[in-house]
Design an enzyme around this catalytic site. Structure first.
Site, PDB file in Angstrom:
ATOM      1  N   ASN A  44       0.707  -1.004  -0.269  1.00 46.17           N
ATOM      2  CA  ASN A  44      -0.595   0.392  -0.118  1.00 46.17           C
ATOM      3  C   ASN A  44       1.003   1.206   0.131  1.00 46.17           C
ATOM      4  O   ASN A  44       1.994   1.149   0.591  1.00 46.17           O
ATOM      5  CB  ASN A  44      -1.474   0.141   0.847  1.00 46.17           C
ATOM      6  CG  ASN A  44      -0.337  -0.241   2.574  1.00 46.17           C
ATOM      7  OD1 ASN A  44       0.217  -0.787   2.490  1.00 46.17           O
ATOM      8  ND2 ASN A  44      -1.342   0.671   3.520  1.00 46.17           N
ATOM      9  N   VAL A  45      -0.003   2.879  -0.363  1.00 45.73           N
ATOM     10  CA  VAL A  45       0.760   3.889  -0.385  1.00 45.73           C
ATOM     11  C   VAL A  45       0.322   4.681  -0.710  1.00 45.73           C
ATOM     12  O   VAL A  45      -1.281   4.567  -1.144  1.00 45.73           O
ATOM     13  CB  VAL A  45       1.847   3.144  -1.851  1.00 45.73           C
ATOM     14  CG1 VAL A  45       2.142   5.080  -2.134  1.00 45.73           C
ATOM     15  CG2 VAL A  45       2.852   2.369  -2.723  1.00 45.73           C
ATOM     16  N   GLU A  46       0.600   4.806   0.968  1.00 47.81           N
ATOM     17  CA  GLU A  46      -0.387   6.179   1.314  1.00 47.81           C
ATOM     18  C   GLU A  46       0.169   7.436   1.003  1.00 47.81           C
ATOM     19  O   GLU A  46       0.449   8.218   0.219  1.00 47.81           O
ATOM     20  CB  GLU A  46      -1.104   6.304   2.632  1.00 47.81           C
ATOM     21  CG  GLU A  46      -1.814   5.474   3.621  1.00 47.81           C
ATOM     22  CD  GLU A  46      -0.904   5.034   4.440  1.00 47.81           C
ATOM     23  OE1 GLU A  46      -2.065   4.342   5.149  1.00 47.81           O
ATOM     24  OE2 GLU A  46      -0.530   5.944   5.693  1.00 47.81           O
ATOM     25  N   CYS A  55      -4.416   0.656  -1.868  1.00 45.89           N
ATOM     26  CA  CYS A  55      -4.450   0.010  -1.266  1.00 45.89           C
ATOM     27  C   CYS A  55      -3.434  -1.287  -1.983  1.00 45.89           C
ATOM     28  O   CYS A  55      -2.653  -0.699  -3.297  1.00 45.89           O
ATOM     29  CB  CYS A  55      -5.565  -1.093  -1.475  1.00 45.89           C
ATOM     30  SG  CYS A  55      -7.054  -0.347  -0.418  1.00 45.89           S
ATOM     31  N   GLU A  57      -3.465  -3.755  -2.940  1.00 50.09           N
ATOM     32  CA  GLU A  57      -3.937  -4.874  -4.457  1.00 50.09           C
ATOM     33  C   GLU A  57      -3.997  -3.825  -5.437  1.00 50.09           C
ATOM     34  O   GLU A  57      -4.279  -4.556  -6.964  1.00 50.09           O
ATOM     35  CB  GLU A  57      -5.578  -5.139  -4.017  1.00 50.09           C
ATOM     36  CG  GLU A  57      -5.720  -6.258  -2.689  1.00 50.09           C
ATOM     37  CD  GLU A  57      -5.203  -5.605  -1.253  1.00 50.09           C
ATOM     38  OE1 GLU A  57      -5.598  -6.363  -0.791  1.00 50.09           O
ATOM     39  OE2 GLU A  57      -5.099  -4.736  -0.976  1.00 50.09           O
ATOM     40  N   CYS A  88     -10.151  -5.603   0.998  1.00 50.07           N
ATOM     41  CA  CYS A  88     -11.561  -4.888   0.982  1.00 50.07           C
ATOM     42  C   CYS A  88     -12.767  -4.782  -0.389  1.00 50.07           C
ATOM     43  O   CYS A  88     -12.629  -5.734  -1.232  1.00 50.07           O
ATOM     44  CB  CYS A  88     -11.384  -3.143   0.872  1.00 50.07           C
ATOM     45  SG  CYS A  88     -10.795  -2.199  -0.584  1.00 50.07           S
ATOM     46  N   CYS A  91     -11.566  -3.225  -4.068  1.00 48.60           N
ATOM     47  CA  CYS A  91      -9.918  -4.844  -4.113  1.00 48.60           C
ATOM     48  C   CYS A  91     -10.711  -5.869  -4.708  1.00 48.60           C
ATOM     49  O   CYS A  91     -10.389  -6.671  -5.353  1.00 48.60           O
ATOM     50  CB  CYS A  91      -8.860  -4.770  -3.291  1.00 48.60           C
ATOM     51  SG  CYS A  91      -7.842  -2.777  -2.637  1.00 48.60           S
TER      52      CYS A  91
END
Length: 138
Positions: A44-46, A55, A57, A88, A91
């Protein structure tokens, strides 16, 4: 195709270690096998604008496309402690599109479920094909 779940989990944990999660402190990693035998990973990359975070995925599907495409066969998703996670809803839809209803997802009880079980009655390309056929008849 035999799925080496322990290899996928190990690779997912490695990918999780590369996550960029300074806001939630909730790193996630995924690893999947593609129908041609490739193994792909992502994390994941915020973003400071929370809704723009990606996400793991999402990154996985991007890696699939960038690596030449194919169909996802099986996937493991883990959290910052290496525990299994379920994708989620967003995803699950991505996984349905790029792996299909029979794609397997590892579960916390050392089993796996299909994407169809995670996303029953999913909307997908077949729905668009049906709509195009109905439109063509008009």
């Amino acid at each position: 195709m035999d799925i080496e779940w322990d290899v996928l989990r190990r690779e997912a944990v490695t990918a999780m270690g590369k996550a960029y999660a300074p806001y939630s402190n909730y790193p996630v990693g995924v690893a999947a096998v593609v129908d041609d035998g490739r193994l792909i990973t992502a994390c994941n990359v915020e973003n400071a604008s929370y809704g723009l975070g990606l996400c793991a995925e999402c990154g996985l599907v991007s890696a699939l496309a960038a690596g030449g495409g194919g169909r996802l066969v099986a996937m493991v998703c883990v959290d910052g402690e290496g525990a299994y996670l379920m994708p989620c809803g967003r995803c699950r839809q991505l996984l349905f599109e790029h792996g299909g209803p029979s794609m397997r997802v590892a579960t916390a009880d050392d089993s796996s479920v299909t994407v169809a079980e995670l996303l029953p009655r999913a909307f997908g390309p077949h729905d668009l094909d049906e709509m195009a056929q109905k439109t063509a008849r008009c």
